[in-house]
Scaffold this motif. Structure first.
Motif, short mmCIF file in Angstrom:
data_model
loop_
_atom_site.label_atom_id
_atom_site.label_comp_id
_atom_site.label_asym_id
_atom_site.label_seq_id
_atom_site.Cartn_x
_atom_site.Cartn_y
_atom_site.Cartn_z
N LEU A 31 -7.29 -7.58 20.51
CA LEU A 31 -8.39 -8.52 20.35
C LEU A 31 -8.13 -9.86 21.03
N LEU A 32 -6.88 -10.13 21.38
CA LEU A 32 -6.51 -11.46 21.84
C LEU A 32 -7.31 -11.96 23.04
N ASN A 33 -7.53 -11.14 24.05
CA ASN A 33 -8.28 -11.60 25.22
C ASN A 33 -9.67 -12.09 24.84
N GLY A 34 -10.36 -11.31 24.02
CA GLY A 34 -11.69 -11.70 23.60
C GLY A 34 -11.69 -12.91 22.69
N LEU A 35 -10.69 -13.02 21.82
CA LEU A 35 -10.61 -14.17 20.92
C LEU A 35 -10.27 -15.45 21.68
N VAL A 36 -9.42 -15.34 22.69
CA VAL A 36 -9.13 -16.50 23.53
C VAL A 36 -10.39 -16.92 24.29
N ASP A 37 -11.12 -15.96 24.80
CA ASP A 37 -12.38 -16.25 25.50
C ASP A 37 -13.34 -17.00 24.59
N ALA A 38 -13.49 -16.53 23.37
CA ALA A 38 -14.38 -17.18 22.41
C ALA A 38 -13.86 -18.57 22.05
N TRP A 39 -12.57 -18.69 21.83
CA TRP A 39 -11.96 -19.96 21.45
C TRP A 39 -12.16 -21.01 22.54
N GLN A 40 -11.98 -20.62 23.81
CA GLN A 40 -12.13 -21.56 24.92
C GLN A 40 -13.56 -22.10 25.02
N ASP A 41 -14.53 -21.28 24.70
CA ASP A 41 -15.93 -21.69 24.78
C ASP A 41 -16.50 -22.10 23.43
N LYS A 42 -15.64 -22.19 22.41
CA LYS A 42 -16.05 -22.59 21.06
C LYS A 42 -17.14 -21.69 20.49
N ALA A 43 -17.05 -20.40 20.81
CA ALA A 43 -18.00 -19.42 20.29
C ALA A 43 -17.45 -18.90 18.95
N PRO A 44 -18.28 -18.87 17.91
CA PRO A 44 -17.79 -18.46 16.59
C PRO A 44 -17.63 -16.94 16.45
N VAL A 45 -16.38 -16.49 16.40
CA VAL A 45 -16.09 -15.06 16.23
C VAL A 45 -15.16 -14.91 15.03
N PHE A 46 -15.50 -13.99 14.15
CA PHE A 46 -14.72 -13.69 12.96
C PHE A 46 -14.04 -12.35 13.18
N ALA A 47 -12.70 -12.34 13.20
CA ALA A 47 -11.95 -11.11 13.43
C ALA A 47 -11.39 -10.59 12.12
N ILE A 48 -11.63 -9.33 11.83
CA ILE A 48 -11.10 -8.67 10.64
C ILE A 48 -10.10 -7.63 11.11
N THR A 49 -8.87 -7.73 10.60
CA THR A 49 -7.84 -6.78 11.01
C THR A 49 -7.18 -6.15 9.80
N GLY A 50 -6.60 -5.01 10.02
CA GLY A 50 -5.84 -4.37 8.97
C GLY A 50 -4.44 -4.97 8.91
N GLN A 51 -3.69 -4.58 7.90
CA GLN A 51 -2.31 -5.03 7.75
C GLN A 51 -1.53 -3.92 7.07
N VAL A 52 -0.23 -3.87 7.33
CA VAL A 52 0.60 -2.89 6.64
C VAL A 52 0.66 -3.24 5.17
N GLU A 53 1.14 -2.32 4.34
CA GLU A 53 1.25 -2.60 2.91
C GLU A 53 2.11 -3.84 2.68
N ARG A 54 1.77 -4.58 1.64
CA ARG A 54 2.47 -5.82 1.33
C ARG A 54 3.99 -5.64 1.29
N THR A 55 4.45 -4.52 0.74
CA THR A 55 5.89 -4.28 0.62
C THR A 55 6.55 -4.03 1.97
N GLN A 56 5.75 -3.74 3.00
CA GLN A 56 6.28 -3.45 4.34
C GLN A 56 6.25 -4.67 5.27
N ILE A 57 5.57 -5.74 4.87
CA ILE A 57 5.46 -6.93 5.72
C ILE A 57 6.84 -7.54 5.92
N GLY A 58 7.19 -7.80 7.17
CA GLY A 58 8.46 -8.43 7.51
C GLY A 58 9.64 -7.49 7.56
N THR A 59 9.41 -6.21 7.42
CA THR A 59 10.52 -5.26 7.41
C THR A 59 10.77 -4.62 8.77
N GLY A 60 9.91 -4.90 9.73
CA GLY A 60 10.06 -4.29 11.05
C GLY A 60 9.55 -2.87 11.12
#
Length: 75
Positions: A31-60
């Motif tokens: 998503l980064l290319n599109g989010l940077v594009d929106a950020w540069q032009d101050k276009a409001p974009v809301f990105a929703i992403t998934g995440q690993v389980e809380r117990t797995q965060i930071g474990t590699g």
């Protein structure tokens, strides 16, 4: 990648907030290319992403990315 670019274009054309989604881990990186594009032009974009389980965060574990650190310059 296309989701964020489409959301950025729609936000620029309509002036309204748009939304894009991605899976956990590497999903936010595509998503980064599109989010940077929106950020540069101050276009409001809301990105929703998934995440690993809380117990797995930071474990590699597979799909574990520090999303907050990655997106901080744009948010």
């Amino acid at each position: 990648m296309n989701a964020a670019l489409m959301a950025s274009a729609e936000a620029k054309l309509t002036g309204k907030m748009t939304v894009c989604t991605a899976t956990s881990g590497s999903g936010i990186t595509v998503l980064l290319n599109g989010l940077v594009d929106a950020w540069q032009d101050k276009a409001p974009v809301f990105a929703i992403t998934g995440q690993v389980e809380r117990t797995q965060i930071g474990t590699g574990t597979a799909q574990d990315i520090n999303q907050q650190q990655l997106i901080a310059p744009l948010a």
